[in-house]
Scaffold this motif. Structure first.
Motif, PDB file in Angstrom:
ATOM      1  N   TYR A 129      -3.437  -3.604   0.511  1.00  0.00           N
ATOM      2  CA  TYR A 129      -4.474  -2.636   0.868  1.00  0.00           C
ATOM      3  C   TYR A 129      -4.009  -1.741   2.019  1.00  0.00           C
ATOM      4  CZ  TYR A 129      -8.766  -0.517   2.488  1.00  0.00           C
ATOM      5  OH  TYR A 129      -9.697   0.402   2.883  1.00  0.00           O
ATOM      6  N   ASN A 132      -1.236   0.695   1.045  1.00  0.00           N
ATOM      7  CA  ASN A 132      -1.725   1.817   0.256  1.00  0.00           C
ATOM      8  C   ASN A 132      -2.507   2.802   1.116  1.00  0.00           C
ATOM      9  OD1 ASN A 132      -2.103   3.110  -2.373  1.00  0.00           O
ATOM     10  ND2 ASN A 132      -4.257   2.608  -2.066  1.00  0.00           N
ATOM     11  N   ASP A 143      -2.147   5.086  -4.148  1.00  0.00           N
ATOM     12  CA  ASP A 143      -3.069   4.920  -5.262  1.00  0.00           C
ATOM     13  C   ASP A 143      -4.495   5.013  -4.719  1.00  0.00           C
ATOM     14  OD1 ASP A 143      -0.992   4.401  -7.123  1.00  0.00           O
ATOM     15  OD2 ASP A 143      -0.859   2.334  -6.384  1.00  0.00           O
ATOM     16  N   VAL A 146      -9.381   0.697  -3.061  1.00  0.00           N
ATOM     17  CA  VAL A 146     -10.526  -0.034  -3.604  1.00  0.00           C
ATOM     18  C   VAL A 146     -10.939  -1.088  -2.583  1.00  0.00           C
ATOM     19  CG1 VAL A 146     -11.406  -1.446  -5.492  1.00  0.00           C
ATOM     20  CG2 VAL A 146      -9.721   0.337  -5.965  1.00  0.00           C
ATOM     21  N   GLU A 170      -9.701  -1.250 -10.144  1.00  0.00           N
ATOM     22  CA  GLU A 170      -8.500  -0.503  -9.807  1.00  0.00           C
ATOM     23  C   GLU A 170      -8.158   0.534 -10.868  1.00  0.00           C
ATOM     24  OE1 GLU A 170      -8.840  -3.741  -9.429  1.00  0.00           O
ATOM     25  OE2 GLU A 170      -8.658  -3.921  -7.238  1.00  0.00           O
ATOM     26  N   ASN A 174      -8.286   4.569 -10.111  1.00  0.00           N
ATOM     27  CA  ASN A 174      -7.096   5.403 -10.231  1.00  0.00           C
ATOM     28  C   ASN A 174      -7.257   6.486 -11.293  1.00  0.00           C
ATOM     29  OD1 ASN A 174      -4.902   4.577  -8.354  1.00  0.00           O
ATOM     30  ND2 ASN A 174      -5.281   2.565  -9.258  1.00  0.00           N
TER      31      ASN A 174
END
Length: 305
Positions: A129, A132, A143, A146, A170, A174
């Motif tokens: 997490y 990202n 990406d 979430v 996810e 995306n």
């Protein structure tokens, strides 16, 4: 909805409406005003299970002390841990990991952060997490994020998510994110969850841009996945671990009973919150590499590593 999944047919309208809503008005946080990966990493680590009201002040103080990755990498670990504890930022091992990650950037990456989520996960304490998030907000190279807020938004907005026992958040997130727009998109959808699509929704009050597509708004069914609540800090093991670190930062070493009486008023050596309880806290801190415990003939002493 499209035949391939739970997205509206006019996905571009859904995307542009959210981005316009965010750009028109959103909460101001200092980490939203920078693309510096160091500053974004600091904010992400601080925000883990810590209220944003505490994070913002600590964030400024931290950057005053260590304004860039080189400064943090060259700092004494005990100073970083002491700062973390004094600002009630949660588990002190996060401070240790952040310090070690800064040293990795300095030593293994010549002072420049890697830019992809996969490479960022090589840094100490940086999970999927956080990697990202840094890739998204620093490099626009991530990406879809979430988190619990985003899951709540997707669960309410799309019937095909709402009605599935184990939805693939996810994949949907995306598919919804505009290609190459992770920085603005992730900020926008997280803001939607944090401001309009709260546990108690404020759709009309905040002018939610998705009302015309939203399953929950159309049906009145605002159920959503359970959102973990922040455990109470007052009286928690985290609080007493922090007190231990602060006291040991002020003294070269302390014996067990002196330390116990200083960190809680009801400490009694043989009581519920006595030596056994305190030794458990010290053992945890020792396992985290923060405290050194020495057992002598007649007493136990502790000091910072």
């Amino acid at each position: 909805m499209t035949e391939s999944g739970p997205l509206p047919e006019d996905v571009s309208a859904v995307q542009s409406s959210l981005i316009e809503w965010y750009e028109t008005d959103h909460r101001s946080f200092p980490w939203r005003e920078t693309a510096d990966p160091y500053r974004i990493l600091v904010s992400e680590v601080m925000s883990q299970q810590t209220q944003l009201s505490r994070v913002e002040e600590a964030y400024h103080d931290f950057l005053d002390e260590w304004p860039d990755v080189a400064a943090l990498a060259g700092a004494a670990q005990s100073d970083v841990v002491g700062f973390w504890s004094s600002h009630s930022l949660g588990y002190n091992n996060r401070a240790t990991y952040l310090h070690e990650a800064a040293q990795q950037v300095r030593d293994a990456y010549d002072g420049s952060f890697p830019e992809s989520p996969g490479e960022l996960q090589e840094l100490m304490g940086v999970g999927p997490y956080t990697a990202n998030a840094v890739a998204s907000f620093a490099f626009n190279n991530g990406d879809a994020v979430v988190d619990t807020n985003v899951k709540r938004v997707l669960h309410r907005a799309f019937a095909e998510i709402h009605n599935v026992d184990d939805p693939d958040y996810e994949t949907v997130a995306n598919a919804l994110m505009p290609a190459g727009e992770s920085r603005i998109w992730n900020n926008a959808i997280m803001e939607l969850g944090g401001v309009a699509c709260q546990k108690q929704p404020r759709c009309d009050e905040e002018g939610c841009p998705w009302r015309e597509w939203c399953h929950a708004y159309q049906t009145g069914d605002f159920t959503a996945p359970d959102v973990p609540t922040q455990p109470s800090f007052e009286g928690s093991r985290r609080q007493f671990r922090g007190r231990i670190i602060r006291l040991l930062g002020e003294h070269d070493e302390m014996d067990l009973d002196t330390l116990g009486h200083r960190i809680r008023v009801d400490y009694t050596p043989d009581g519920e919150h006595g030596r056994k309880w305190l030794q458990g806290l010290l053992s945890d801190l020792s396992d985290d590499g923060l405290v050194q415990v020495e057992e002598g003939d007649d007493q136990i002493t502790a000091r910072l590593q």
